[in-house]
Design an enzyme around this catalytic site. Structure first.
Site, PDB file in Angstrom:
ATOM      1  N   TYR A   1      32.081  47.198  54.324  1.00 26.46           N
ATOM      2  CA  TYR A   1      33.281  46.999  55.074  1.00 26.46           C
ATOM      3  C   TYR A   1      34.389  47.245  54.208  1.00 26.46           C
ATOM      4  O   TYR A   1      34.552  47.448  52.856  1.00 26.46           O
ATOM      5  CB  TYR A   1      33.490  45.828  55.809  1.00 26.46           C
TER       6      TYR A   1
ATOM      7  N   LYS B   1      31.544  46.266  48.217  1.00 30.96           N
ATOM      8  CA  LYS B   1      31.967  45.417  49.207  1.00 30.96           C
ATOM      9  C   LYS B   1      31.010  45.455  50.498  1.00 30.96           C
ATOM     10  O   LYS B   1      31.343  46.172  51.641  1.00 30.96           O
ATOM     11  CB  LYS B   1      33.330  46.234  49.822  1.00 30.96           C
TER      12      LYS B   1
ATOM     13  N   GLU C   1      36.286  35.814  40.491  1.00 34.60           N
ATOM     14  CA  GLU C   1      37.378  36.092  41.322  1.00 34.60           C
ATOM     15  C   GLU C   1      37.450  35.239  42.303  1.00 34.60           C
ATOM     16  O   GLU C   1      36.707  34.160  42.279  1.00 34.60           O
ATOM     17  CB  GLU C   1      37.326  37.515  41.877  1.00 34.60           C
TER      18      GLU C   1
ATOM     19  N   LEU D   1      35.022  42.696  42.468  1.00 35.21           N
ATOM     20  CA  LEU D   1      35.178  43.825  43.306  1.00 35.21           C
ATOM     21  C   LEU D   1      36.502  44.555  42.880  1.00 35.21           C
ATOM     22  O   LEU D   1      37.567  43.704  42.430  1.00 35.21           O
ATOM     23  CB  LEU D   1      35.640  43.402  44.994  1.00 35.21           C
TER      24      LEU D   1
HETATM   25  N1  PDD Z   1      38.630  40.758  50.839  1.00 34.11           N
HETATM   26  N2  PDD Z   1      37.320  40.518  45.729  1.00 34.11           N
HETATM   27  C1  PDD Z   1      36.619  40.089  46.815  1.00 34.11           C
HETATM   28  C2  PDD Z   1      35.454  39.213  46.631  1.00 34.11           C
HETATM   29  C3  PDD Z   1      37.163  40.581  48.184  1.00 34.11           C
HETATM   30  O1  PDD Z   1      36.454  40.274  49.451  1.00 34.11           O
HETATM   31  C4  PDD Z   1      38.436  41.187  48.175  1.00 34.11           C
HETATM   32  C5  PDD Z   1      39.109  41.361  49.561  1.00 34.11           C
HETATM   33  C6  PDD Z   1      39.174  41.229  46.958  1.00 34.11           C
HETATM   34  C7  PDD Z   1      40.467  42.083  47.154  1.00 34.11           C
HETATM   35  O2  PDD Z   1      40.471  43.572  47.469  1.00 34.11           O
HETATM   36  P1  PDD Z   1      41.307  44.054  48.093  1.00 34.11           P
HETATM   37  O3  PDD Z   1      42.720  44.032  47.194  1.00 34.11           O
HETATM   38  O4  PDD Z   1      40.939  45.446  47.975  1.00 34.11           O
HETATM   39  O5  PDD Z   1      41.651  43.718  49.423  1.00 34.11           O
HETATM   40  C8  PDD Z   1      38.701  41.013  45.934  1.00 34.11           C
HETATM   41  C9  PDD Z   1      39.006  41.543  52.068  1.00 34.11           C
HETATM   42  C10 PDD Z   1      40.564  41.252  52.016  1.00 34.11           C
HETATM   43  C11 PDD Z   1      38.533  40.472  53.132  1.00 34.11           C
HETATM   44  O6  PDD Z   1      37.302  40.527  52.848  1.00 34.11           O
HETATM   45  O7  PDD Z   1      38.852  39.849  54.089  1.00 34.11           O
END
Ligand code: PDD
Length: 288
Positions: free
Chosen positions: A36, A151, A183, A208
């Protein structure tokens, strides 16, 4: 939060969410066999769409999944959903799964059509309570699988970790493996040292590669801030002068407390505040 009616995208069709159907044999449903992306929308425009497409392609590739839509088609679907739902500020969720097949651990034939779903979520991103107040973090042992760089939709552990943090009076969890922060439950984690150096974990299979992380680190470099990409311990975080997280849904979100220890002065720090402002301004300019 209750569900609000909206128009969603399912395999080529724009439908009322109540009309949308996915097979019970979908491998996303049975095996969490899907990936996703979450893209933010400001002023009705997409933030860093190219970055999200690039990471989507990488996630698909790592799982040997195909997608019959190209980036231009994905862009028009995103835009169509923004228009049809009159979305001004919020998120667009995109999910691709390996499609529907009789339940088997072996992948279905490569020509099995993938399932593609997108929907919008209204959310105030600029006027965020957590950004204004600062987040309270609880650390939780990171029990996710070894490929956190992909992801995938298998989000049960991050969800459990967030619930654990909330049960302990926190807003979110920072995950810890071997004493080092990996994270946040759905965001990347940062601390700021007394000399102003920003520390965030280096990219590997353990985290991620955040699209917001990349852009925020670019902003920090432009602002001549010092950056160290390396693991940091919980102990080092507790002694930091500032901490914050980044994600598409939270942009830059300051942290004011970790495991009962006040960070800095217990209010959003100046580095996080400055990065949030600059990031939002830069992204608004480049939004499509
Ligand atoms: N989550 N680390 C994890 C485990 C994440 O699920 C996410 C993003 C990030 C940050 O990635 P980005 O900057 O590309 O959003 C880091 C999204 C927002 C979610 O699951 O809703």
């Amino acid at each position: 939060m209750g569900l609000t009616m909206r128009i969603v995208y399912v395999n080529g069709d724009y439908l009322a969410d109540t009309e949308a159907k996915i097979s019970i044999f979908d491998r996303g449903f049975l095996f969490a066999d899907g990936v996703y992306e979450v893209t933010s929308v400001l002023d009705g425009k997409l933030i860093d769409f190219t970055g999200h497409c690039t990471r989507l392609r990488r996630s698909l590739g790592e799982l040997h999944m195909s997608l019959s839509l190209d980036d231009d088609q994905l862009l028009s679907i995103h835009r169509e959903l923004v228009t049809r739902n009159a979305l001004v500020e919020g998120l667009i969720y995109l999910q691709v799964t390996r499609g529907a097949a009789d339940r088997d651990f072996v992948f279905p034939p490569a020509d099995t059509p993938e399932t593609v779903v997108l929907f919008t979520q209204e959310k105030p991103l600029i006027d965020s309570m957590l950004a204004a107040r600062g987040q309270v973090i609880r650390t939780v042992e990171d029990q996710r699988w070894g490929r956190c760089d992909i992801k995938t939709v298998q989000l049960l552990f991050p969800s459990l970790a967030k619930m654990e943090a909330k049960a302990q009076g926190g807003d979110d969890a920072w995950l810890v493996r071997d004493g080092f922060v990996t994270e946040g439950s759905s965001n990347n984690a940062y601390i700021v040292l007394a000399d102003g150096t920003i520390v965030t974990r280096d990219l590997s299979h353990s985290i991620l590669s955040g699209i917001t992380r990349k852009a925020v680190l670019e902003c920090a470099r432009k602002l001549q801030m010092k950056i160290e990409e390396r693991p940091f311990t919980v102990e080092e975080a507790l002694g930091a002068v500032e901490a914050f997280s980044t994600s598409a849904s939270g942009f830059v979100s300051p942290v004011i407390e970790i495991d009962g220890h006040t960070i800095g002065e217990g209010k959003p720090g100046s580095t996080a505040r400055q990065l949030r402002e600059v990031y939002i301004a830069e992204m608004r300019k480049a939004a499509i």
